[in-house]
Design a protein around this motif. Structure first.
Motif, mmCIF file in Angstrom:
data_model
loop_
_atom_site.group_PDB
_atom_site.id
_atom_site.type_symbol
_atom_site.label_atom_id
_atom_site.label_comp_id
_atom_site.label_asym_id
_atom_site.label_seq_id
_atom_site.Cartn_x
_atom_site.Cartn_y
_atom_site.Cartn_z
ATOM 1 N N PHE A 1 44.260 30.255 -2.325
ATOM 2 C CA PHE A 1 45.077 31.442 -2.601
ATOM 3 C C PHE A 1 46.337 30.992 -3.337
ATOM 4 O O PHE A 1 47.045 30.090 -2.870
ATOM 5 C CB PHE A 1 45.486 32.143 -1.305
ATOM 6 C CG PHE A 1 44.351 32.786 -0.561
ATOM 7 C CD1 PHE A 1 43.892 34.046 -0.918
ATOM 8 C CD2 PHE A 1 43.752 32.137 0.503
ATOM 9 C CE1 PHE A 1 42.856 34.648 -0.231
ATOM 10 C CE2 PHE A 1 42.708 32.734 1.205
ATOM 11 C CZ PHE A 1 42.257 33.988 0.832
ATOM 12 N N LYS A 2 46.623 31.623 -4.482
ATOM 13 C CA LYS A 2 47.815 31.281 -5.258
ATOM 14 C C LYS A 2 48.796 32.449 -5.258
ATOM 15 O O LYS A 2 48.398 33.592 -5.504
ATOM 16 C CB LYS A 2 47.451 30.921 -6.697
ATOM 17 C CG LYS A 2 48.646 30.443 -7.521
ATOM 18 C CD LYS A 2 48.216 29.904 -8.872
ATOM 19 C CE LYS A 2 49.412 29.363 -9.669
ATOM 20 N NZ LYS A 2 48.995 28.801 -10.962
ATOM 21 N N VAL A 3 50.067 32.150 -4.979
ATOM 22 C CA VAL A 3 51.098 33.186 -4.971
ATOM 23 C C VAL A 3 51.555 33.436 -6.409
ATOM 24 O O VAL A 3 52.009 32.511 -7.094
ATOM 25 C CB VAL A 3 52.293 32.763 -4.099
ATOM 26 C CG1 VAL A 3 53.353 33.871 -4.080
ATOM 27 C CG2 VAL A 3 51.831 32.451 -2.673
ATOM 28 N N VAL B 1 49.108 37.848 -4.202
ATOM 29 C CA VAL B 1 48.376 36.602 -3.995
ATOM 30 C C VAL B 1 46.980 36.778 -4.573
ATOM 31 O O VAL B 1 46.347 37.821 -4.380
ATOM 32 C CB VAL B 1 48.275 36.249 -2.497
ATOM 33 C CG1 VAL B 1 47.614 34.885 -2.317
ATOM 34 C CG2 VAL B 1 49.653 36.264 -1.844
ATOM 35 N N SER B 2 46.486 35.766 -5.271
ATOM 36 C CA SER B 2 45.174 35.871 -5.906
ATOM 37 C C SER B 2 44.270 34.717 -5.497
ATOM 38 O O SER B 2 44.688 33.562 -5.456
ATOM 39 C CB SER B 2 45.314 35.884 -7.430
ATOM 40 O OG SER B 2 44.057 36.020 -8.060
ATOM 41 N N LYS B 3 43.033 35.064 -5.171
ATOM 42 C CA LYS B 3 41.991 34.070 -4.961
ATOM 43 C C LYS B 3 41.027 34.226 -6.134
ATOM 44 O O LYS B 3 40.210 35.126 -6.165
ATOM 45 C CB LYS B 3 41.285 34.289 -3.618
ATOM 46 C CG LYS B 3 40.234 33.234 -3.289
ATOM 47 C CD LYS B 3 38.882 33.672 -3.757
ATOM 48 C CE LYS B 3 37.851 32.551 -3.588
ATOM 49 N NZ LYS B 3 36.577 32.869 -4.273
ATOM 50 N N ALA B 4 41.164 33.372 -7.128
ATOM 51 C CA ALA B 4 40.327 33.457 -8.323
ATOM 52 C C ALA B 4 39.086 32.599 -8.143
ATOM 53 O O ALA B 4 39.125 31.573 -7.463
ATOM 54 C CB ALA B 4 41.110 33.012 -9.551
ATOM 55 N N PRO B 5 37.976 32.989 -8.766
ATOM 56 C CA PRO B 5 36.767 32.156 -8.698
ATOM 57 C C PRO B 5 36.939 30.917 -9.557
ATOM 58 O O PRO B 5 37.805 30.865 -10.434
ATOM 59 C CB PRO B 5 35.685 33.081 -9.270
ATOM 60 C CG PRO B 5 36.434 33.989 -10.197
ATOM 61 C CD PRO B 5 37.775 34.212 -9.558
ATOM 62 N N PRO B 6 36.130 29.890 -9.344
ATOM 63 C CA PRO B 6 36.175 28.707 -10.209
ATOM 64 C C PRO B 6 35.935 29.101 -11.662
ATOM 65 O O PRO B 6 35.315 30.128 -11.954
ATOM 66 C CB PRO B 6 35.031 27.837 -9.673
ATOM 67 C CG PRO B 6 34.845 28.288 -8.260
ATOM 68 C CD PRO B 6 35.145 29.757 -8.256
ATOM 69 N N ALA B 7 36.403 28.285 -12.585
ATOM 70 C CA ALA B 7 36.335 28.606 -14.009
ATOM 71 C C ALA B 7 34.909 28.824 -14.493
ATOM 72 O O ALA B 7 34.666 29.603 -15.408
ATOM 73 C CB ALA B 7 37.004 27.501 -14.822
ATOM 74 N N ASP B 8 33.939 28.135 -13.899
ATOM 75 C CA ASP B 8 32.552 28.235 -14.339
ATOM 76 C C ASP B 8 31.734 29.204 -13.486
ATOM 77 O O ASP B 8 30.511 29.201 -13.512
ATOM 78 C CB ASP B 8 31.889 26.865 -14.326
ATOM 79 C CG ASP B 8 31.904 26.229 -12.940
ATOM 80 O OD1 ASP B 8 32.606 26.748 -12.056
ATOM 81 O OD2 ASP B 8 31.219 25.203 -12.754
#
Length: 248
Positions: free
Chosen positions: A181-183, A201-208
């Motif tokens: 999780f990134k603020v 706050v964002s939980k992004a998926p991996p780049a691929d």
């Protein structure tokens, strides 16, 4: 059909060999200071686009703590369809924070699945797969993860600031994956309860990966409860929940 709506629903499509390697090498989650919020029942309104169609509905989250135990119950309803999701997580509170015992999910027209955190044997098991993981402390499920993050944020205070990252291992229906999780910063969120200052706050998926992205807006002025959650797919579909009311 509206996709099931809950923080527990981000599914990462990993290959079997990758999951096997991770199951054997997963590291223990670092211990973080935590401060759990008071129990509450939160009601959300939902707007979504699924397969290009606009949809709406509601969700209720019951967060309960007592005697070093916790219980989370989520119900989601869609217009014209009715209840499309039941999800629950219950367990104890230990030195890491929330320590789930069982995570149960029942999706629309699908059988319920159970994720079991077997503390005696230190094994994480799934009714929907043969995957197993060694429990090393701090693992969460996809319902408890939001509340563990809230507890960390409440304890961190000013240290929960833009650019910081907070990690945990999160179990779903079939396997477990590391989440970060990134603020992103502060934003004002309009709700039926009024405008609230929230931490995005964002939980992004991996780049691929084509996995869902999860965004949460936590309100420090309201015990850090999530006043908004948004699930976004790579194809443009999304589910957006906004807090309508809180009962403590």
């Amino acid at each position: 059909m509206l996709k099931p709506i809950s923080v527990c629903l981000v599914i990462l499509a990993l290959s079997a060999p990758c999951k096997t390697i991770f199951a054997q090498t997963n590291e223990a989650t670092a211990r973080q200071a935590f401060k759990l919020p008071p129990g509450a029942e939160l009601q959300y309104s939902i707007k979504a686009k699924q397969s290009g169609l606009p949809l709406s509905g509601s969700a209720t989250v019951k967060w309960q703590i007592a005697d070093q135990k916790y219980n989370i119950i989520t119900e989601t309803h869609a217009m014209l369809v009715g209840k499309i999701l039941d999800a629950s997580s219950h367990g104890n509170i230990d030195e890491y924070g929330l320590a789930p015992d069982k995570f149960v999910e029942k999706r629309f027209r699908k059988p319920a699945t159970t994720t079991s955190f077997e503390r005696d044997s230190k094994t994480l098991r799934f009714s929907a797969s043969t995957e197993t993981y060694v429990l090393k402390g701090g693992e969460q499920d996809r319902t408890s993860a939001t509340w563990q993050l809230i507890a960390i944020a409440r304890a961190a205070g000013e240290a929960f600031k833009t650019g910081t990252e907070w990690k945990m291992l999160v179990a779903g229906r079939r396997d477990a994956d590391p989440w970060t999780f990134k603020v992103l910063g502060q934003e004002n969120i309009k709700t039926p309860m009024g405008e609230m200052l929230a931490i995005h706050v964002s939980k992004a998926p991996p780049a691929d990966s084509k996995d869902q992205q999860l965004d949460l807006w936590l309100a420090p002025g309201l015990e850090w409860y999530p006043v908004r959650l948004k699930f976004s797919d790579a194809d443009g579909d999304y589910v957006d929940q906004v807090l309508e009311s809180v009962k403590k």
